[in-house]
Design an enzyme around this catalytic site. Structure first.
Site, PDB file in Angstrom:
ATOM      1  N   GLY C 145      -8.004  13.952   9.078  1.00  0.00           N
ATOM      2  CA  GLY C 145      -9.045  14.909   9.022  1.00  0.00           C
ATOM      3  C   GLY C 145      -9.007  16.059  10.123  1.00  0.00           C
ATOM      4  N   CYS C 146      -9.788  17.021   9.822  1.00  0.00           N
ATOM      5  CA  CYS C 146      -9.318  18.217  10.746  1.00  0.00           C
ATOM      6  C   CYS C 146      -9.844  18.028  12.263  1.00  0.00           C
ATOM      7  CB  CYS C 146     -10.292  19.282   9.820  1.00  0.00           C
ATOM      8  SG  CYS C 146     -11.946  19.108   9.586  1.00  0.00           S
ATOM      9  N   TYR C 147     -10.867  17.451  12.296  1.00  0.00           N
ATOM     10  CA  TYR C 147     -11.381  17.154  13.599  1.00  0.00           C
ATOM     11  C   TYR C 147     -10.384  16.219  14.196  1.00  0.00           C
ATOM     12  CZ  TYR C 147     -16.267  18.970  13.175  1.00  0.00           C
ATOM     13  OH  TYR C 147     -17.448  20.026  12.860  1.00  0.00           O
ATOM     14  N   THR C 150      -7.255  17.967  15.300  1.00  0.00           N
ATOM     15  CA  THR C 150      -7.285  18.949  16.531  1.00  0.00           C
ATOM     16  C   THR C 150      -7.527  18.208  17.748  1.00  0.00           C
ATOM     17  OG1 THR C 150      -8.562  20.435  15.059  1.00  0.00           O
ATOM     18  CG2 THR C 150      -8.705  21.222  17.342  1.00  0.00           C
TER      19      THR C 150
END
Lengths: 343, 343, 343, 343
Positions: C145-147, C150
């Site tokens: 996932g993008c979160y 990061t």
């Protein structure tokens, strides 16, 4: 006296802005708020910024629910207001934010809207020559479109003074996204809007075109034809209109400036800026003010006028409240002494 | 009675916002407006949104030019207000939007500001327990910082009720760019700001940190230490603060909700939202309102509170006017009945 | 050799970004592009920025239409990828951008997604310790996932080195709106998003929470629990994550800095910035790069790490292409040598 | 062969964009990077997005530091390039992004720039009729202004085909703020820019006016005069130009469409969109592509053309690299195969 008000379309941007302004108006009381798909919900769940009204329940938009108030604001899709207005007594002040009763020409209406013409109501732009008088005491008012309001305030003084030619008028305007309402369309998503600009309704097909031409023609006393291109800008509110027309023979910059000053120096909401200062939409956001500046391009033989407004305030709800004040015989500026929220 | 007001720093964002609010305040008259590099110019050239004040001439910021008014707002850089205040009579109400008189601890002041401590004035956040009384009748008021105002309103009820622990408090907040004022720094250019986010003052070094800790410690009755990280968001106005703290033994979601409701149900400007609705800065922009919502994360054993404000309004100028009203014995909400400009 | 690629979900943001990157990849050829409601249309009408692919026709998303290619990218809603993958030969490389195969714990999956667990695939974040090897040669890959991508890149080195505590980890992150995809929801309209910030999924309920905890726990060798609050920022792309954890006994700023440098100095896409320089999402937009910076707050006893990414690139499509390169035995950076588009 | 490149103005937006593109160009090597006030610093501290170049040291901009390379890009303020170019050997390819050598008319130069005319260099817009040939092998190239590039690509086919009149041409364009560079001016602050639009250079005084007229007049074979109004939009990059001209006798929509198709169907970077699809700046951001669409307004007797570009890419650095490729005899598209970063 306190006037009781009903507002339809209360879940949308125009209706919400009417309510924002009326919440600070000293002579009114908000009665019914109505909408369609959100009927039964608390207003605060749809318009969280209207804190003092948060617990009002939204009613279904029907003539029954709107009846029994002194003033009814209609912020409905085009085509819906005629039927409701017909069911309201003639002495109720009905203010229609839709286009239904703006155009005097049945042919223009049919060409651009494709439905039967319903007749024109007094046009709620009091700053046009002779228009304030027509609104005083009226019980039916058509609120101008947001583009027409902004563009007419930019060009009318030049046409009224006969200082520009009625052909080859070109207008390009940028609007914030709230002009498109809350409709769920892909191109209105934040991801699509932020960081970019795009045009729409190009080629003389935008429905505000005949409305602008009607206003300019009335003021000019002759038929005016415009090329109008709207664009969508990455901002929630505001219209910046760049309007340009060929100079009439002998028209000078000073004559133009004088014509604008004469028209606007006593207006409470329209301002010819000092020379060197140009309109910016940020300076009028949230307010009923419109700023105007002009330049003469000697090389091109053209007047360029830039006008800035908040499309939801002077361009819709503020103009509606201003017209209401006139119709009711109140001070024209009541509830509208808000300044632009800047920066 | 009408109070005469002087506003210094009138060319900046804080000063401009004070003037925007005061222009609609029924009991005041704007006397002098002062600034530094723009002295001699018309206010309208620097604050074009303040239309009714456009022709006021900006004076140089000196004690002389600010004297002779009932109320003086100081919207100056940190360090400048003490000297000016000392030259104004004690019965003049002086409201300082800078940090100079916010901190009670000389050690904290010196650690974070690196200059000599000047003593604390009554702190202009009336919604803190017992604070409203301290402002009534006061003639010197320190306006809270925009982050502290927003974060304290978010966390104070939990600490006042003893429902969270005083260590491992973590706050991350996003601010609009107006919080940085009009200073010409490369990272504040529109090209740099639009479309992106970045942090600053990371690692416990932001100057609002001791101010937040002071407020929470007073409310909690014990020393509270926070980790605070501010970030810069691509918007002109608004603060969204996410504040989280460890639950005290036995603290429950319902106890927390009751504590917040008890504290805010009668407040005119601070609102615990209905369950399921979360604060958004857009809904309070241009207004003095702050919205608050909370959640309990059982897995992590933490309270999460989100609070939203307009950094220039409740976070600065609105809080200043609210405090002025209290100091003068006026209705606390005068001039502040503006709703958020949304969308 | 040139690999033939099929991309499903080609009308959405994730699918569009996969295609943007693959269009510049020297070793691939784009075969089928598929979607659902837009099947039959030209890709150029839905993804106008993909100029060289504008005339490709979108096919219906079916296993048949995706078969016959060396690599299949699945950019579908959660829950749809398992069935399709089951119909594709085992030697086809299937890269799933949805969550379906990210979580190893059936309990965590069921608690947060409410459906039957489908088992985990190798996790496409090669910068995690030991992860690059697991991707090499794999034929099934779950894109993070993008979160999580990061945040894990921000916190993993500290946990891997044992320099922070596994409890009281707090993460607050801001995302651009493209993280929510093209779904037509009122709160994603440009009018609602521009100029404001708001939180969502508050209280430990966001579905990326167990994925972040899984990654950190694996790296730490012990269970890590986080408090995670996501917020929506007025920008189309980008994630800025502020992650903070309590320092372990004896942890120092220099030890932390060394741990991060050791981990990232040889990474092509993850960069520990020079001291004093902080991540900003603008600097990585459109690129596969992630920037990281850290600070130690001695007063609060905490590490604060800020990491910035483009949620669609390293956060989704770039990570997917990077994983594809590893799986196929290609140079890991092929097709990904794009720099941030700034300003 | 690998060409060695020197880039001056490397700390600014134009210089940074040249470097972004050249970093992905297969036939060049970046030699010297120079600037003025930031000489001595690492490039990464000023252009953090150029990660692979982060450790290059910025040299002072002098002819000495720029010498010894095959190609020199000048991204300097107007007026500075002539002197430097004069000190570089004639066989060095000098590409000037400033206005100094764009105008052929000394009178026009002096009227708009107020300094001595320095003579024109080949104009770097290869898509104009006959222009590609003039750039091939050239060793001095003047990069078009961002507005002229976008507007000329929008209007040139109509003028080349004799389908529009040379008078009453009206152009209104919106630009992103990066067009104004990194100069620290109050109106370019994020707080001022976000959420609003404003015009500048109104009344025929913008310096790009004679450059646009020069290009159109050359193409039309007769003097063309325009009214040009630029506006500043709340976005970092992009130009959207709305250009309108009176139709020549007998001009039809189909003839116009054919003229544009004939001109652009084989161009790698300029695209006439399918009917019904309109240019949006977002779709070309970060790329060298320009999109064009047209409509005929029969009522107003006008052609309306909308063209969209990235002002820093095709409008500056991309056009510069494209011209470099032509001058060096390379494939025109090398280093420019980047697609728009959308959304």
């Amino acid at each position: 006296m306190t006037y009781s008000i009903a507002v339809s379309g209360a879940s949308g941007y125009a209706g919400g802005e009417v309510l924002r302004l009326l919440a600070g108006h000293p002579e009114v009381e908000i009665g019914a708020v109505t909408a369609h798909s959100s009927a039964g919900e608390a207003l605060g769940s749809l318009q969280p910024h209207l804190r003092p009204l948060a617990e009002k329940t939204i009613l279904e938009t029907t003539a029954e629910n709107l009846a029994g108030h002194d003033v009814v604001f209609l912020a409905l899709p085009h085509g819906a207001s005629g039927e409701i207005a017909a069911q309201l007594p003639e002495d109720v002040l009905v203010i229609d934010a839709a286009a239904d009763h703006r155009l005097e020409s049945a042919a223009a209406w049919e060409a651009f809207y494709g439905s039967a013409h319903q007749g024109a109501w007094p046009y709620g732009l009091p700053e046009l020559p002779g228009q304030r008088e027509k609104l005083t005491g009226s019980r039916r008012i058509a609120v101008p479109g947001c583009y027409p309001a902004t563009i007419l305030l930019g060009l009318a003084p030049a046409f009224a003074a006969g200082l520009v030619e009625p052909t080859d008028v070109v207008v390009v305007a940028a609007t914030g996204t709230s002009g498109a309402g809350k409709s769920l369309k892909p191109h209105l998503l934040g991801s699509e809007v932020m960081g970019g600009m795009s045009p729409y309704g190009v080629g003389g097909v935008h429905r505000h075109t005949p409305e602008i031409e009607q206003g300019l023609s009335t003021v000019a006393g002759t038929g005016v034809q415009i090329s109008f291109t709207p664009t969508l800008a990455p901002m929630a509110r505001g219209i910046l209109a760049t309007s340009t027309a060929r100079l009439a023979d002998g028209a000078t910059a000073s004559a133009l400036r004088e014509a604008y000053a004469a028209r606007y120096d006593d207006e409470p909401f329209v301002h010819l800026l000092p020379e060197g200062q140009w309109p910016a939409t940020k300076h009028v956001i949230g307010s009923n003010h419109v700023t105007v500046q002009l330049a003469v391009d000697e090389r091109a033989g053209r007047l360029i006028v830039v006008s800035a407004s908040d499309n939801l305030t002077k361009g819709t709800a503020g103009g509606a409240v201003q017209s209401m004040n006139l119709a009711l015989g109140l001070d024209e500026t009541l509830g509208l002494n808000l300044l632009g929220v800047s920066p």
